[in-house]
Write an enzyme that holds these catalytic residues in place. Structure first.
Site, PDB file in Angstrom:
ATOM      1  N   LEU A  59      40.640  41.729  42.984  1.00  0.00           N
ATOM      2  CA  LEU A  59      40.576  40.280  42.889  1.00  0.00           C
ATOM      3  C   LEU A  59      40.891  39.901  41.447  1.00  0.00           C
ATOM      4  O   LEU A  59      40.549  40.640  40.519  1.00  0.00           O
ATOM      5  CB  LEU A  59      39.184  39.747  43.252  1.00  0.00           C
ATOM      6  CG  LEU A  59      38.717  39.841  44.706  1.00  0.00           C
ATOM      7  CD1 LEU A  59      37.285  39.304  44.823  1.00  0.00           C
ATOM      8  CD2 LEU A  59      39.649  39.078  45.644  1.00  0.00           C
ATOM      9  N   ASP A  60      41.529  38.752  41.249  1.00  0.00           N
ATOM     10  CA  ASP A  60      41.779  38.276  39.899  1.00  0.00           C
ATOM     11  C   ASP A  60      40.466  38.074  39.161  1.00  0.00           C
ATOM     12  O   ASP A  60      39.412  37.835  39.775  1.00  0.00           O
ATOM     13  CB  ASP A  60      42.533  36.941  39.925  1.00  0.00           C
ATOM     14  CG  ASP A  60      43.948  37.076  40.472  1.00  0.00           C
ATOM     15  OD1 ASP A  60      44.473  38.203  40.491  1.00  0.00           O
ATOM     16  OD2 ASP A  60      44.509  36.046  40.883  1.00  0.00           O
ATOM     17  N   LYS A  61      40.524  38.122  37.852  1.00  0.00           N
ATOM     18  CA  LYS A  61      39.337  37.967  37.018  1.00  0.00           C
ATOM     19  C   LYS A  61      38.543  36.718  37.379  1.00  0.00           C
ATOM     20  O   LYS A  61      37.313  36.762  37.520  1.00  0.00           O
ATOM     21  CB  LYS A  61      39.747  37.919  35.545  1.00  0.00           C
ATOM     22  CG  LYS A  61      38.594  37.664  34.587  1.00  0.00           C
ATOM     23  CD  LYS A  61      39.082  37.572  33.151  1.00  0.00           C
ATOM     24  CE  LYS A  61      37.936  37.219  32.197  1.00  0.00           C
ATOM     25  NZ  LYS A  61      38.395  37.104  30.779  1.00  0.00           N
TER      26      LYS A  61
END
Length: 231
Positions: A59-61
């Site tokens: 998942l993106d940050k």
């Protein structure tokens, strides 16, 4: 984050699979500039096993919510195969700018990674990788809208790039929605709400639902979300 705080974010656990509620703002692995990341805390999720769990996807940050980990090599390989074959059902909640004209739709636009002097981004390109996202309008206050998005492919930044491509960038997106950060205090309003994986043949799918993070609640409430019906 303490090991106890991370353990409290476990949504599902069995002998081979863990699903946690990843907090927004935490990278899942070390970036080129270093910094804190989830890998620093995975040892606290062994729950009696000799080895720490490993990421089955990313998942993106700034994206919060359901994140799947494999607890054994066998489980990790199986999970990787499910993701690669598109057999994982993923549901995201997003707050976007504006209100779509339709109540639902499908975005079928190929995406290609482009390097820029100030970084990289995914762009719509016919020569790119096939990318498909289903979406449904769940609510709106006229200025912002609450979308349920289901990516049928797993491209990097897919939901972010696709929503921007149809004229409704995610609130707080510094890459695909420049100028929207002030609407959310520079917080990306994207949440991995639910996930379902057919891990064990003949048994119900492994599934989890992540609670709405605090930084998205006021925006969803304004768009019609009922916090008493769904946490």
């Amino acid at each position: 984050m303490t090991p106890e705080e991370l353990a409290a974010r476990v949504l599902y656990r069995d002998g081979g699979v863990l699903i946690i509620d990843k907090p927004a703002g935490l990278m899942v692995h070390a970036g080129p500039k270093g910094g804190d990341h989830l890998g620093n805390y995975l040892d606290g999720l062994r729950f009696g096993l000799k080895s720490s769990p490993e990421l089955a996807h990313r998942l993106d940050k700034e994206t919060s919510g359901c994140l799947v980990l494999g607890r054994t090599r066998k489980a990790l390989a199986q999970l990787g195969d499910l993701f690669a074959k598109g057999q994982v059902d993923k549901t995201y909640w997003a707050v976007v700018v504006g209100r779509p004209r339709e109540a639902e739709g499908v975005i079928d636009l190929s995406l290609k990674k482009r390097e820029r002097s100030h970084g990289w981004r995914m762009e719509v390109d016919r020569s790119g990788l096939p990318s498909v996202t289903q979406w449904k309008l769940l609510g709106s206050d006229g200025r912002l809208s609450w979308l349920e998005c289901q990516p049928l492919t797993g491209r990097t930044h897919q939901i972010r790039a696709h929503c921007a491509a149809i004229g409704h960038p995610l609130v707080g997106d510094p890459i695909y929605g420049r100028g929207t950060g002030t609407l959310a205090g520079d917080r990306l309003l994207l949440h991995s709400r639910g996930i379902s994986l057919p891990v064990y043949p003949g048994k119900p799918a492994v599934a989890a639902t992540a609670p709405v993070p605090e930084h998205m609640q006021s925006y969803l409430l304004a768009c019609g979300w009922d916090a008493l019906e769904t946490v």
